[in-house]
Design an enzyme around this catalytic site. Structure first.
Site, PDB file in Angstrom:
ATOM      1  N   ASP A  66       0.894  -1.163   0.000  1.00 15.04           N
ATOM      2  CA  ASP A  66       0.000   0.000   0.000  1.00 15.04           C
ATOM      3  C   ASP A  66       0.928   1.206   0.000  1.00 15.04           C
ATOM      4  OD1 ASP A  66      -1.626   2.122   0.445  1.00 15.04           O
ATOM      5  OD2 ASP A  66      -2.497   1.381   2.317  1.00 15.04           O
ATOM      6  N   TYR A 159      -6.271  14.978  -8.267  1.00 11.84           N
ATOM      7  CA  TYR A 159      -5.546  14.110  -9.209  1.00 11.84           C
ATOM      8  C   TYR A 159      -4.568  14.946 -10.036  1.00 11.84           C
ATOM      9  CZ  TYR A 159      -4.618  10.648 -12.867  1.00 11.84           C
ATOM     10  OH  TYR A 159      -3.993   9.784 -13.742  1.00 11.84           O
ATOM     11  N   ALA A 161      -3.353  17.831  -9.375  1.00 12.60           N
ATOM     12  CA  ALA A 161      -2.306  18.380  -8.502  1.00 12.60           C
ATOM     13  C   ALA A 161      -1.270  17.318  -8.162  1.00 12.60           C
ATOM     14  CB  ALA A 161      -2.937  18.942  -7.228  1.00 12.60           C
ATOM     15  N   LYS A 163      -0.420  14.702  -9.929  1.00 12.54           N
ATOM     16  CA  LYS A 163       0.385  14.367 -11.113  1.00 12.54           C
ATOM     17  C   LYS A 163       1.282  15.540 -11.519  1.00 12.54           C
ATOM     18  CE  LYS A 163      -1.152  10.138 -11.636  1.00 12.54           C
ATOM     19  NZ  LYS A 163      -0.284   8.975 -11.481  1.00 12.54           N
TER      20      LYS A 163
HETATM   21  N1  LIG Z   1      -5.566   4.962 -17.709  1.00 11.25           N
HETATM   22  C1  LIG Z   1      -5.360   6.241 -17.977  1.00 11.25           C
HETATM   23  O1  LIG Z   1      -6.068   6.861 -18.785  1.00 11.25           O
HETATM   24  C2  LIG Z   1      -4.223   6.969 -17.321  1.00 11.25           C
HETATM   25  C3  LIG Z   1      -3.862   8.224 -17.837  1.00 11.25           C
HETATM   26  C4  LIG Z   1      -2.829   8.938 -17.260  1.00 11.25           C
HETATM   27  C5  LIG Z   1      -2.145   8.398 -16.189  1.00 11.25           C
HETATM   28  N2  LIG Z   1      -2.507   7.178 -15.702  1.00 11.25           N
HETATM   29  C6  LIG Z   1      -1.765   6.682 -14.552  1.00 11.25           C
HETATM   30  O2  LIG Z   1      -1.228   5.413 -14.850  1.00 11.25           O
HETATM   31  C7  LIG Z   1      -1.078   4.682 -13.648  1.00 11.25           C
HETATM   32  C8  LIG Z   1      -1.646   3.284 -13.829  1.00 11.25           C
HETATM   33  O3  LIG Z   1      -3.042   3.395 -14.028  1.00 11.25           O
HETATM   34  P1  LIG Z   1      -3.868   2.377 -14.938  1.00 11.25           P
HETATM   35  O4  LIG Z   1      -4.570   3.193 -15.945  1.00 11.25           O
HETATM   36  O5  LIG Z   1      -3.016   1.246 -15.374  1.00 11.25           O
HETATM   37  O6  LIG Z   1      -5.004   1.922 -13.926  1.00 11.25           O
HETATM   38  P2  LIG Z   1      -5.153   0.622 -13.034  1.00 11.25           P
HETATM   39  O7  LIG Z   1      -6.268   0.930 -12.117  1.00 11.25           O
HETATM   40  O8  LIG Z   1      -5.222  -0.569 -13.886  1.00 11.25           O
HETATM   41  O9  LIG Z   1      -3.769   0.569 -12.238  1.00 11.25           O
HETATM   42  C9  LIG Z   1      -3.544   1.213 -11.027  1.00 11.25           C
HETATM   43  C10 LIG Z   1      -3.004   0.179 -10.049  1.00 11.25           C
HETATM   44  O10 LIG Z   1      -2.604   0.848  -8.835  1.00 11.25           O
HETATM   45  C11 LIG Z   1      -2.974   0.011  -7.757  1.00 11.25           C
HETATM   46  N3  LIG Z   1      -3.108   0.825  -6.547  1.00 11.25           N
HETATM   47  C12 LIG Z   1      -4.059   1.742  -6.245  1.00 11.25           C
HETATM   48  N4  LIG Z   1      -3.834   2.237  -5.033  1.00 11.25           N
HETATM   49  C13 LIG Z   1      -2.722   1.646  -4.543  1.00 11.25           C
HETATM   50  C14 LIG Z   1      -2.005   1.730  -3.341  1.00 11.25           C
HETATM   51  N5  LIG Z   1      -2.398   2.547  -2.356  1.00 11.25           N
HETATM   52  N6  LIG Z   1      -0.900   0.985  -3.193  1.00 11.25           N
HETATM   53  C15 LIG Z   1      -0.501   0.139  -4.172  1.00 11.25           C
HETATM   54  N7  LIG Z   1      -1.159  -0.017  -5.335  1.00 11.25           N
HETATM   55  C16 LIG Z   1      -2.259   0.730  -5.512  1.00 11.25           C
HETATM   56  C17 LIG Z   1      -4.298  -0.612  -8.193  1.00 11.25           C
HETATM   57  O11 LIG Z   1      -4.595  -1.781  -7.440  1.00 11.25           O
HETATM   58  C18 LIG Z   1      -4.052  -0.870  -9.665  1.00 11.25           C
HETATM   59  O12 LIG Z   1      -3.548  -2.174  -9.913  1.00 11.25           O
HETATM   60  C19 LIG Z   1      -1.760   5.489 -12.548  1.00 11.25           C
HETATM   61  O13 LIG Z   1      -0.778   6.186 -11.803  1.00 11.25           O
HETATM   62  C20 LIG Z   1      -2.613   6.463 -13.321  1.00 11.25           C
HETATM   63  O14 LIG Z   1      -2.859   7.656 -12.617  1.00 11.25           O
HETATM   64  C21 LIG Z   1      -3.519   6.455 -16.239  1.00 11.25           C
END
Ligand SMILES: NC(=O)c1ccc[n+]([C@@H]2O[C@H](COP(=O)([O-])OP(=O)(O)OC[C@H]3O[C@@H](n4cnc5c(N)ncnc54)[C@H](O)[C@@H]3O)[C@@H](O)[C@H]2O)c1
Length: 247
Positions: A66, A159, A161, A163
């Protein structure tokens, strides 16, 4: 394919699925020796690790973390130190994307997002640089967002902020860690089709390429930033968004 990551070991937070898992898969496909997929969803992380190891031969561990808990992060990196002969690549991908309206964004909700997306990433960097400094080689890739550039589209102020903070922190880390052979960069994805965006109404409006992003669109850029080819790049935020925003 040349095994360009042979002998290298990685840790990917948020590695159970989505962008994090795609990044680990791409590194493994290119010969990575070992990777820890660390995620709050430990069951999914273990399943993904087993699948990846079977498919690629890369040694994979699924591990609970976490990232909002400093103690949990310390435990994770103690496991990494005890399990892998080195740590060369950190991908800070764990994240949450709240859609809380600004009026409802109280201190607790603000802190929740910040502690995962920003403080969590920082505490992982702090741990990862210990072995990286000793090796005088490291690659840290922080997954920021298009929201850091333009403010969130549907996501909350917290969010954007978090990023934006991660993007700024990336530049600071890059400056202070360059002398140690550690390159720190960020990737700013646009809207990517993952669990995070599954139940949202994002469209292709304003995306010149006319489609949403796929996890592999991001994974290849992460692998580039983890590779030797990025040796003279540090402190950058690479926009990967089909042309939706050009910095
Ligand atoms: N999908 C998009 O459009 C997008 C766009 C820009 C940035 N992002 C960023 O990419 C990253 C990955 O996102 P994704 O799209 O693959 O979504 P996702 O939900 O598949 O992946 C996020 C992962 O983070 C884990 N997680 C959440 N809180 C946590 C914690 N406290 N400790 C440990 N793990 C935790 C979740 O269990 C999940 O597996 C994120 O940081 C997200 O902000 C995603």
């Amino acid at each position: 394919m040349e095994k360009e990551f042979e002998g290298k070991y990685a840790l990917v937070t948020g590695g159970a699925g989505g962008i994090g898992f795609a990044a680990a898969r791409e590194l493994a496909r290119r010969g990575l020796s070992g990777v820890i997929l660390a995620d709050m969803n430990a069951e999914a992380a273990e399943k993904s690790a087993a699948e990846l190891e079977a498919a690629t031969g890369c040694k994979c561990w699924g591990r609970y973390v976490d990232v909002s808990s400093p103690e949990s992060i310390e435990e994770l990196f103690a496991f990494a130190a005890a399990t892998m002969p080195g740590l060369h690549i950190l991908v800070n991908c764990a994240g949450v994307c709240p859609v809380t309206p600004v009026e409802e964004l109280d201190a607790a909700k603000w802190d929740w997002c910040m502690n995962i997306n920003l403080r969590g990433a920082h505490l992982c960097v702090r741990e990862a640089i210990k072995p990286m400094k000793a090796q005088h080689w490291g690659r840290i890739i922080n997954i920021a967002s298009l929201a850091a550039r333009i403010g969130g589209i549907a996501s909350s102020v917290s969010y954007a902020a978090s990023k934006g903070g991660l993007l700024a922190a990336t530049k600071s880390y890059a400056k202070v860690l360059a002398k140690d052979g550690i390159n720190v960069n960020a990737v700013c994805p646009g809207v990517v089709r993952t669990a995070m965006t599954a139940n949202t109404a994002y469209t292709c409006d304003g995306i010149p390429m006319g489609r949403l992003g796929e996890t592999d669109d991001i994974a290849g850029v992460i692998a580039f930033l983890a590779s030797e080819d990025s040796r003279y790049i540090t402190g950058c935020g690479i926009d990967v968004n089909g042309g939706q925003y050009m910095s």
